[in-house]
Design a protein around this motif. Structure first.
Motif, PDB file in Angstrom:
ATOM      1  N   ALA A  83     -18.835  18.664 -74.165  1.00 30.23           N
ATOM      2  CA  ALA A  83     -19.162  17.381 -74.798  1.00 30.23           C
ATOM      3  C   ALA A  83     -20.559  16.922 -74.381  1.00 30.23           C
ATOM      4  CB  ALA A  83     -18.116  16.333 -74.439  1.00 30.23           C
ATOM      5  N   ALA A  84     -20.876  17.076 -73.110  1.00 31.19           N
ATOM      6  CA  ALA A  84     -22.204  16.683 -72.628  1.00 31.19           C
ATOM      7  C   ALA A  84     -23.277  17.562 -73.274  1.00 31.19           C
ATOM      8  CB  ALA A  84     -22.272  16.781 -71.104  1.00 31.19           C
ATOM      9  N   SER A  85     -23.007  18.853 -73.395  1.00 30.97           N
ATOM     10  CA  SER A  85     -23.969  19.766 -74.020  1.00 30.97           C
ATOM     11  C   SER A  85     -24.190  19.409 -75.483  1.00 30.97           C
ATOM     12  CB  SER A  85     -23.495  21.209 -73.904  1.00 30.97           C
ATOM     13  OG  SER A  85     -23.498  21.605 -72.550  1.00 30.97           O
ATOM     14  N   GLU A  86     -23.128  19.052 -76.183  1.00 26.54           N
ATOM     15  CA  GLU A  86     -23.263  18.624 -77.580  1.00 26.54           C
ATOM     16  C   GLU A  86     -24.113  17.362 -77.671  1.00 26.54           C
ATOM     17  OE1 GLU A  86     -19.290  18.279 -79.120  1.00 26.54           O
ATOM     18  OE2 GLU A  86     -18.939  20.440 -78.940  1.00 26.54           O
ATOM     19  N   ASN A  87     -23.907  16.443 -76.739  1.00 27.90           N
ATOM     20  CA  ASN A  87     -24.724  15.227 -76.717  1.00 27.90           C
ATOM     21  C   ASN A  87     -26.182  15.554 -76.432  1.00 27.90           C
ATOM     22  OD1 ASN A  87     -22.496  13.638 -77.297  1.00 27.90           O
ATOM     23  ND2 ASN A  87     -22.076  13.163 -75.162  1.00 27.90           N
ATOM     24  N   ALA A  88     -26.419  16.533 -75.571  1.00 26.12           N
ATOM     25  CA  ALA A  88     -27.796  16.957 -75.280  1.00 26.12           C
ATOM     26  C   ALA A  88     -28.427  17.591 -76.512  1.00 26.12           C
ATOM     27  CB  ALA A  88     -27.817  17.934 -74.105  1.00 26.12           C
ATOM     28  N   GLN A  89     -27.657  18.399 -77.244  1.00 24.61           N
ATOM     29  CA  GLN A  89     -28.182  19.014 -78.463  1.00 24.61           C
ATOM     30  C   GLN A  89     -28.536  17.951 -79.499  1.00 24.61           C
ATOM     31  OE1 GLN A  89     -25.178  21.873 -79.557  1.00 24.61           O
ATOM     32  NE2 GLN A  89     -26.068  23.461 -78.256  1.00 24.61           N
ATOM     33  N   GLN A  90     -27.706  16.925 -79.603  1.00 27.33           N
ATOM     34  CA  GLN A  90     -27.998  15.848 -80.541  1.00 27.33           C
ATOM     35  C   GLN A  90     -29.270  15.119 -80.125  1.00 27.33           C
ATOM     36  OE1 GLN A  90     -26.433  15.096 -83.526  1.00 27.33           O
ATOM     37  NE2 GLN A  90     -28.293  13.888 -83.711  1.00 27.33           N
ATOM     38  N   LEU A  91     -29.427  14.888 -78.832  1.00 31.89           N
ATOM     39  CA  LEU A  91     -30.641  14.251 -78.335  1.00 31.89           C
ATOM     40  C   LEU A  91     -31.864  15.119 -78.643  1.00 31.89           C
ATOM     41  CD1 LEU A  91     -31.881  11.866 -76.779  1.00 31.89           C
ATOM     42  CD2 LEU A  91     -31.459  13.154 -74.669  1.00 31.89           C
ATOM     43  N   GLN A  92     -31.719  16.440 -78.480  1.00 31.32           N
ATOM     44  CA  GLN A  92     -32.814  17.352 -78.806  1.00 31.32           C
ATOM     45  C   GLN A  92     -33.185  17.236 -80.281  1.00 31.32           C
ATOM     46  OE1 GLN A  92     -31.632  21.308 -77.670  1.00 31.32           O
ATOM     47  NE2 GLN A  92     -31.486  20.776 -75.513  1.00 31.32           N
ATOM     48  N   GLN A  93     -32.177  17.204 -81.142  1.00 28.95           N
ATOM     49  CA  GLN A  93     -32.447  17.065 -82.578  1.00 28.95           C
ATOM     50  C   GLN A  93     -33.165  15.753 -82.873  1.00 28.95           C
ATOM     51  OE1 GLN A  93     -32.098  18.999 -85.276  1.00 28.95           O
ATOM     52  NE2 GLN A  93     -31.508  20.669 -83.938  1.00 28.95           N
ATOM     53  N   ASP A  94     -32.714  14.683 -82.220  1.00 29.64           N
ATOM     54  CA  ASP A  94     -33.329  13.370 -82.444  1.00 29.64           C
ATOM     55  C   ASP A  94     -34.783  13.350 -81.997  1.00 29.64           C
ATOM     56  OD1 ASP A  94     -30.853  12.577 -83.380  1.00 29.64           O
ATOM     57  OD2 ASP A  94     -30.325  11.429 -81.585  1.00 29.64           O
ATOM     58  N   LYS A  95     -35.067  13.995 -80.862  1.00 30.90           N
ATOM     59  CA  LYS A  95     -36.424  13.967 -80.301  1.00 30.90           C
ATOM     60  C   LYS A  95     -37.349  15.008 -80.914  1.00 30.90           C
ATOM     61  CE  LYS A  95     -35.988  10.855 -77.005  1.00 30.90           C
ATOM     62  NZ  LYS A  95     -36.729   9.620 -77.054  1.00 30.90           N
ATOM     63  N   LEU A  96     -36.840  16.228 -81.101  1.00 34.71           N
ATOM     64  CA  LEU A  96     -37.691  17.328 -81.523  1.00 34.71           C
ATOM     65  C   LEU A  96     -37.674  17.565 -83.027  1.00 34.71           C
ATOM     66  CD1 LEU A  96     -36.907  19.937 -78.727  1.00 34.71           C
ATOM     67  CD2 LEU A  96     -38.773  18.270 -78.824  1.00 34.71           C
ATOM     68  N   GLY A  97     -36.601  17.189 -83.697  1.00 39.71           N
ATOM     69  CA  GLY A  97     -36.487  17.435 -85.127  1.00 39.71           C
ATOM     70  C   GLY A  97     -37.675  16.945 -85.922  1.00 39.71           C
ATOM     71  N   PRO A  98     -38.058  15.680 -85.784  1.00 39.51           N
ATOM     72  CA  PRO A  98     -39.201  15.191 -86.557  1.00 39.51           C
ATOM     73  C   PRO A  98     -40.513  15.915 -86.223  1.00 39.51           C
ATOM     74  CG  PRO A  98     -37.957  13.359 -85.635  1.00 39.51           C
ATOM     75  CD  PRO A  98     -37.403  14.625 -85.052  1.00 39.51           C
ATOM     76  N   LEU A  99     -40.633  16.412 -84.999  1.00 47.02           N
ATOM     77  CA  LEU A  99     -41.865  17.087 -84.594  1.00 47.02           C
ATOM     78  C   LEU A  99     -41.957  18.508 -85.126  1.00 47.02           C
ATOM     79  CD1 LEU A  99     -42.070  15.925 -80.877  1.00 47.02           C
ATOM     80  CD2 LEU A  99     -43.475  15.131 -82.795  1.00 47.02           C
ATOM     81  N   THR A 100     -40.805  19.151 -85.317  1.00 45.94           N
ATOM     82  CA  THR A 100     -40.820  20.561 -85.695  1.00 45.94           C
ATOM     83  C   THR A 100     -40.567  20.803 -87.175  1.00 45.94           C
ATOM     84  OG1 THR A 100     -38.477  20.803 -85.140  1.00 45.94           O
ATOM     85  CG2 THR A 100     -40.081  21.312 -83.400  1.00 45.94           C
ATOM     86  N   GLN A 101     -40.216  19.775 -87.939  1.00 50.06           N
ATOM     87  CA  GLN A 101     -39.851  19.998 -89.339  1.00 50.06           C
ATOM     88  C   GLN A 101     -40.963  20.621 -90.164  1.00 50.06           C
ATOM     89  OE1 GLN A 101     -38.244  16.261 -90.673  1.00 50.06           O
ATOM     90  NE2 GLN A 101     -36.173  16.947 -90.249  1.00 50.06           N
ATOM     91  N   GLY A 102     -42.183  20.198 -90.033  1.00 52.23           N
ATOM     92  CA  GLY A 102     -43.251  20.731 -90.858  1.00 52.23           C
ATOM     93  C   GLY A 102     -43.954  21.930 -90.273  1.00 52.23           C
ATOM     94  N   LEU A 103     -43.493  22.428 -89.138  1.00 56.80           N
ATOM     95  CA  LEU A 103     -44.234  23.479 -88.447  1.00 56.80           C
ATOM     96  C   LEU A 103     -43.834  24.885 -88.837  1.00 56.80           C
ATOM     97  CD1 LEU A 103     -44.314  22.021 -84.843  1.00 56.80           C
ATOM     98  CD2 LEU A 103     -46.054  21.839 -86.617  1.00 56.80           C
ATOM     99  N   GLY A 104     -42.704  25.051 -89.525  1.00 56.94           N
ATOM    100  CA  GLY A 104     -42.211  26.373 -89.821  1.00 56.94           C
ATOM    101  C   GLY A 104     -43.165  27.242 -90.603  1.00 56.94           C
ATOM    102  N   GLY A 105     -44.018  26.656 -91.424  1.00 55.96           N
ATOM    103  CA  GLY A 105     -44.914  27.446 -92.242  1.00 55.96           C
ATOM    104  C   GLY A 105     -46.262  27.724 -91.609  1.00 55.96           C
ATOM    105  N   MET A 106     -46.492  27.258 -90.394  1.00 56.54           N
ATOM    106  CA  MET A 106     -47.785  27.460 -89.749  1.00 56.54           C
ATOM    107  C   MET A 106     -47.758  28.732 -88.925  1.00 56.54           C
ATOM    108  SD  MET A 106     -48.875  23.630 -88.638  1.00 56.54           S
ATOM    109  CE  MET A 106     -50.595  24.025 -88.445  1.00 56.54           C
TER     110      MET A 106
END
Length: 111
Positions: A83-106
């Protein structure tokens, strides 16, 4: 493709990439410092992990300890850590998701 058919400004692209890399590094550092909790058994077992997934603490209520039934305690520990790991993954998505969304094509970036 650049709107209007113009050539991309390489200096500007490099500056944008560098800023995104700095933002990503700052977000990763923030995740390493953040702590999230997961629990099982109605709070009998609580696990705390960092936002990057490192287990930091495990608290077991004495009511969860039955020498005749260690399997249930083990299951509660596993469930709390998951459960804690799932919460950490959600936090990662919240923090890193917006930063990495446009980077896949670079090209050259590890995302």
């Amino acid at each position: 493709m650049i709107p209007g058919g113009g050539q991309p400004n390489m200096q500007q692209l490099l500056q944008q990439a560098q800023k995104m890399q700095q933002d990503l590094a700052a977000a990763q550092e923030e995740l390493a410092q953040a702590e999230v909790e997961g629990q099982a058994g109605g709070g009998l077992v609580k696990a705390t992990v960092t936002g990057s997934g490192e287990l930091r603490a495990l608290v077991i209520d004495p009511k969860a300890v039955d020498p005749e039934d260690t399997e249930t305690l083990a299951d509660l520990v596993v469930a709390a850590v998951q459960a804690a790991s799932e919460n950490a993954q959600q936090l990662q998505q919240d923090k890193l998701g917006p930063l990495t969304q446009g980077l896949g094509g670079m090209p050259g970036l590890p995302f």
